[in-house]
Scaffold this active site. Structure first.
Site, short mmCIF file in Angstrom:
data_model
loop_
_atom_site.label_atom_id
_atom_site.label_comp_id
_atom_site.label_asym_id
_atom_site.label_seq_id
_atom_site.Cartn_x
_atom_site.Cartn_y
_atom_site.Cartn_z
N ARG A 13 41.29 48.03 35.28
CA ARG A 13 40.34 48.89 35.99
C ARG A 13 40.97 50.23 36.34
O ARG A 13 40.28 51.23 36.48
CB ARG A 13 39.83 48.19 37.26
CG ARG A 13 39.03 46.93 36.98
CD ARG A 13 38.61 46.26 38.27
NE ARG A 13 39.76 45.88 39.08
CZ ARG A 13 39.68 45.36 40.29
NH1 ARG A 13 38.49 45.17 40.85
NH2 ARG A 13 40.76 45.04 40.97
N SER A 40 34.73 47.22 43.77
CA SER A 40 35.09 46.24 42.74
C SER A 40 35.21 46.90 41.37
O SER A 40 35.84 46.36 40.47
CB SER A 40 34.08 45.09 42.70
OG SER A 40 32.77 45.58 42.56
N GLU A 61 20.73 44.65 40.24
CA GLU A 61 21.29 44.87 38.91
C GLU A 61 20.25 45.25 37.86
O GLU A 61 20.54 46.02 36.93
CB GLU A 61 22.06 43.64 38.46
CG GLU A 61 23.32 43.35 39.28
CD GLU A 61 23.06 42.81 40.68
OE1 GLU A 61 21.94 42.29 40.93
OE2 GLU A 61 23.96 42.90 41.54
N PHE A 86 27.30 39.57 37.12
CA PHE A 86 25.99 40.01 37.60
C PHE A 86 25.34 40.99 36.63
O PHE A 86 24.14 40.95 36.41
CB PHE A 86 26.11 40.65 38.99
CG PHE A 86 26.85 39.78 39.98
CD1 PHE A 86 26.52 38.45 40.13
CD2 PHE A 86 27.90 40.29 40.72
CE1 PHE A 86 27.22 37.63 41.01
CE2 PHE A 86 28.60 39.49 41.62
CZ PHE A 86 28.26 38.16 41.77
N ARG A 170 40.47 42.67 35.24
CA ARG A 170 41.28 42.99 36.42
C ARG A 170 42.42 41.99 36.54
O ARG A 170 43.40 42.25 37.20
CB ARG A 170 40.44 42.99 37.68
CG ARG A 170 40.15 41.62 38.17
CD ARG A 170 39.64 41.60 39.58
NE ARG A 170 39.65 40.21 39.98
CZ ARG A 170 39.66 39.80 41.22
NH1 ARG A 170 39.63 40.66 42.20
NH2 ARG A 170 39.69 38.53 41.49
C1 TPP Z 1 23.73 39.56 42.40
C2 TPP Z 1 24.96 39.93 43.13
N1 TPP Z 1 25.43 41.20 43.07
C3 TPP Z 1 26.57 41.52 43.72
C4 TPP Z 1 27.26 40.59 44.44
C5 TPP Z 1 28.59 40.95 45.10
N2 TPP Z 1 28.49 40.88 46.55
C6 TPP Z 1 28.92 39.82 47.27
S1 TPP Z 1 28.64 39.95 48.90
C7 TPP Z 1 27.96 41.50 48.69
C8 TPP Z 1 27.45 42.27 49.85
C9 TPP Z 1 26.39 41.51 50.57
O1 TPP Z 1 25.90 42.23 51.66
P1 TPP Z 1 24.90 41.54 52.64
O2 TPP Z 1 23.81 40.88 51.88
O3 TPP Z 1 24.49 42.53 53.65
O4 TPP Z 1 25.78 40.36 53.26
P2 TPP Z 1 26.68 40.35 54.58
O5 TPP Z 1 26.70 41.72 55.16
O6 TPP Z 1 26.00 39.41 55.50
O7 TPP Z 1 28.02 39.86 54.17
C10 TPP Z 1 27.97 41.87 47.34
C11 TPP Z 1 27.48 43.14 46.80
C12 TPP Z 1 26.73 39.28 44.47
N3 TPP Z 1 27.35 38.28 45.12
N4 TPP Z 1 25.59 38.98 43.83
#
Ligand code: TPP
Ligand code: MG
Lengths: 314, 305
Positions: A13, A40, A61, A86, A170
C-alpha cells in the site's frame, strides 16, 4: 524455515499511495473514491495534497463504484479504493456493468486482499475476488507481487483506456522481481528456470513459490517459477510452454483455487493437458492470524513442494 | 481528521486475563426499577473491564464502538429480551442481531455475562481455531442469530425474522443494532422501506449514534442528518434517548411493539469509548489497541464510573 523470513518485507500500500500522489501531481484528472477507507487504503498523503479530489462516499460500496463510473464519464480518471472483500463482494454488479460492460477507464483497487485480515474472519477475507473477477469480460485483473510491480501496475492502469482491477497487498512481501523489471500487462515473468515442474504463482505468495523451488532443488527437482501478475487476460504462451516443457503445473495463490488455478486449468486442459495441483484457499478459514492461515491451507514452501513432488513422483 | 488504519495484530499473551469471568445473569424477577438499573450498571462495568483486556490480549478489536454499544447490549440480554440460554431452541424467543459486527468482543463478553457462552472461552478470543472470531458467526456460537461484519447486513435479516414472526402469529420481537456510519449503506434504507410497508411493529432498530465512523466524523464523511426525520419518513416510530442510560433503554425496549403499529427506531445517542476520558468521542479509538498502561488507567476510571 524459509528464505523469506530473513528478507525485508513491504506493505505494498505504501508503493500504491506514493505512485498515486505522483500521478495526481502530473494529471489533475486523477481522483480517488473511497468508502470510509482513507486509512485502510493509506490514502492520507493523497487526501492532504488533493482534498477536493478524494471523494469519500462513506460506507457505501455500490455507490462508490457507481460514482467512480460517473467520474470517468465526466473525464476524470478514478481510482476506486477499498478493502478488496467489500469492493468486490458488495459492488460486483457495479463492477460488471458500470466498469467492465461500459468499458470505462476506471481503476478498482482491492486493498488488503486474501486473508490479510486474518482473525477478523471470512467476512473480511477476499479469497473469492480472483475467481469472481476473472469471470467478468473486459476487466483486466492485475495482482502485483511486490512494491515495484505495484508501482508499475498503478502507472499502467492510469493510462490504459479501460477498466482495471489491481489487488494491493498489505501483508508484508519481499521484493521478488529482478532489478530493472518492467511490468507488461498479460505477461508472465519467469523468475526461475526449471525443467521438471512449473510453479505458477501470483501476488503475495510468489515468494513462497520461490522458497518452494529452493526446497525442491535441494531434493534434486528442478522447478520453473512463473509469476503471473495478470490473471485476466492470461499469458497463454508462457503457460502452454511450461505445460509442454515440464511434467506438470502447480498453481499458487492466496485465494480460492478457482482463481488463478481455475484459469490455468481451463487453458491447459484444452490445449496441453498435463497433471496439475492447486495450492490455495479451499474453504472459509477458521479463526487465525494470516501467517497461521497460510500454513493451515498449505500455502507454504513445504506445502507447495509437496504438491510439486506429487507431480514429478519424487 | 482521519486516522491511519493498522489492523496488524500484536498479540499480548501475557495480558490474557487469567481469573474467571463470572456469569452475572439477568435482572432478578420482581426487581424494582432502581434495582434493575443498578444491576445493569454493574454488569456493564464488568463487561467493559473484561472487553478492554481481551482486546489488549488479542492485539485487535474495536474498543470505541464496543464501549458505545455495551449499555445497549447489556440492557437487552440481561433484562429486555425474552431470550436466555434455556430458550435458544425456542421459536418464540426474541431475536437480537448485532449488525455492527466489529463490536464482537462486546457481544461475546455480554453473552458470557448472560450465560450463553462459557466465560472461560473468552480467553480464546481471536486465537487459532477459536469460536470467538473477530466478527460474530452464527455457525460458531449458538446465540448469534446472524453472521455479521460487513456493514449493512443485519437490518435486512432482522426484517426477515420480523416478517416470519408476523406470519407465525408469534409475539416474539426482533431487535437489531446498527452503527451510525453503517446507516450509509443503501441496504439499510431498502430494509427500512420494507419494514415500514409491512407494518413490522415487532421490529426495533437501534442506531448506535456515536457520530463517528472508522476514519472521521459521520458528519464530515457523508452526513446522516436529519436522521430522525428520515426514519420517520420511512414509516418508523422514532425514539431518541441517551444510549448509556439503562433506565431509558429498558423503558424504550418495553414499548416494543409500539401502539402505533409501526416499527420502532431508536436513535441512541452514545459516545465512542464511553466512559473512558481519553477514548470518549475520539475517532482514533475506532480500532486502536490500548497499551498495558492505558488498560490500567481505563480500569481505574471504570471503577469510579
Ligand atoms: C461493507 C463494509 N464496508 C466497510 C467496512 C469497514 N468498517 C468496519 S467498522 C467501520 C466503521 C463503522 O462505523 P459505525 O457504523 O459508525 O460503527 P461504530 O462507530 O459504532 O464503530 C468500517 C468502515 C465494513 N466492515 N463493512
Ligand atoms: Mg459510529
Amino acid at each position: 524455515m524459509t528464505a523469506t523470513a530473513e528478507k525485508k518485507l513491504h506493505d505494498c500500500r505504501d508503493a500504491w499511495v506514493e505512485t498515486l500522489v505522483e500521478l495526481g501531481q502530473a494529471d489533475p484528472r486523477i481522483v480517488a473514491v473511497v468508502n470510509d477507507s482513507v486509512g485502510s487504503s493509506k490514502l492520507g498523503p493523497f487526501q492532504s495534497e488533493f482534498p477536493e479530489r478524494l471523494i469519500n462516499v462513506g460506507i457505501a460500496e455500490q455507490d462508490m463504484v457507481g460514482v467512480g463510473a460517473g467520474l470517468a464519464n465526466g473525464g476524470k480518471i478514478p481510482f476506486v479504493s477499498a478493502a478488496s472483500c467489500f469492493l468486490t463482494a458488495r459492488a460486483m454488479e457495479q463492477i460488471k456493468v458500470d466498469a467492465a460492460y461500459s468499458e470505462h477507464h476506471m481503476v478498482l483497487v482491492g486493498q488488503s486482499p486474501g486473508m490479510a485480515y486474518g482473525e477478523l474472519g471470512p467476512t473480511h477475507h477476499s479469497i473469492e475476488d480472483l475467481a469472481w473477477l476473472r469471470a467478468i469480460p473486459n476487466l483486466t485483473v492485475v495482482v502485483p507481487s511486490d512494491p515495484e510491480e505495484t508501482r508499475q501496475a498503478v502507472r499502467w492502469a492510469a493510462q490504459h483506456d479501460g477498466p482495471v482491477f489491481i489487488r494491493v497487498s498489505r501483508m508484508g512481501v519481499p521484493d521478488v522481481n529482478p532489478a530493472g523489471y518492467e511490468f507488461a500487462p498479460g505477461k508472465a515473468v519467469t523468475l526461475r528456470e526449471g525443467s521438471d515442474v512449473t510453479l505458477i504463482a501470483t501476488g503475495t505468495v510468489v515468494s513462497r513459490a520461490l522458497d518452494a523451488a529452493e526446497l525442491l532443488a535441494s531434493r534434486g527437482v528442478s522447478a520453473r517459477v512463473l509469476s503471473m501478475p495478470t490473471i485476466s487476460p492470461l499469458d497463454k504462451d508462457a503457460i502452454l510452454a511450461a505445460a509442454a516443457e515440464t511434467k506438470g503445473i502447480v498453481t499458487v495463490e492466496e485465494a480460492l483455487t478457482s482463481g488463478l488455478g481455475g484459469a490455468v486449468a481451463e487453458l491447459v486442459v484444452q490445449h496441453q493437458p498435463v497433471p496439475m495441483r492447486f495450492v490455495g484457499v479451499t474453504g472459509f478459514a477458521p479463526t487465525g492470524e494470516v501467517g497461521w492461515l497460510l500454513d493451515h491451507f498449505g500455502i507454504s514452501a513445504t506445502g507447495i513442494a509437496e504438491a510439486a513432488s506429487e507431480i514429478v513422483g519424487a | 481528521m482521519t486516522v491511519e488504519e493498522d489492523l496488524v495484530p500484536e498479540v499480548h499473551v501475557e495480558d490474557v486475563p487469567q481469573e474467571a469471568f463470572t456469569v452475572i445473569g439477568r435482572v432478578p424477577e420482581g426487581a424494582t426499577r432502581e434495582e434493575a438499573i443498578a444491576h445493569l450498571r454493574a454488569a456493564a462495568r464488568a463487561v467493559r473491564g473484561r472487553d478492554i483486556r481481551m482486546v489488549r490480549a488479542a492485539g485487535l478489536g474495536h474498543i470505541g464502538g464496543e464501549f458505545s454499544v455495551i449499555d445497549i447490549l447489556v440492557t437487552l440480554y440481561l433484562d429486555s429480551l425474552h431470550m436466555g440460554p434455556e430458550l435458544l431452541g425456542d421459536p418464540d424467543r426474541d431475536r437480537f442481531i448485532l449488525s455492527k459486527g466489529h463490536a464482537a468482543a462486546a457481544l461475546y463478553t455480554t453473552l458470557a455475562a448472560a450465560g450463553f457462552i462459557d466465560p472461560d472461552d473468552l480467553s480464546t478470543f481471536m486465537q487459532p481455531m477459536s469460536q470467538l472470531n473477530g466478527h460474530p458467526a452464527r455457525t460458531k456460537i449458538a446465540a448469534v442469530e446472524a453472521s455479521t461484519g460487513p456493514l449493512g447486513h443485519g437490518l435486512p435479516i432482522a426484517v426477515g425474522t420480523a416478517i416470519a414472526g408476523k406470519l407465525d402469529g408469534s409475539a416474539r420481537r426482533t431487535f437489531v443494532v446498527t452503527g451510525d456510519g453503517e446507516m450509509q449503506e443503501g441496504s439499510n434504507w431498502e430494509a427500512l422501506m420494507t419494514a415500514g410497508n409491512h407494518g413490522l411493529a415487532n421490529l426495533c432498530v437501534i442506531v448506535d449514534r456515536n457520530r463517528l465512523q472508522q476514519g472521521a466524523r459521520v458528519a464530515d464523511t457523508n452526513d446522516l442528518e436529519p436522521l430522525p426525520d428520515k426514519l420517520r419518513a420511512f414509516g418508523m416510530e422514532v425514539i431518541e434517548l441517551d444510549g448509556h442510560d439503562h433506565g431509558a433503554l429498558r423503558d424504550a425496549f418495553a414499548n416494543v411493539p409500539a401502539a402505533s403499529g409501526k416499527p420502532t427506531a431508536i436513535v441512541a445517542h452514545t459516545m465512542k469509548g464511553h466512559p473512558i476520558s481519553f477514548m470518549s468521542d475520539n475517532v482514533a479509538w475506532h480500532h486502536k489497541v490500548p497499551s498495558a498502561e492505558q488498560v490500567e488507567a481505563a480500569l481505574t476510571e471504570l471503577e469510579q464510573s
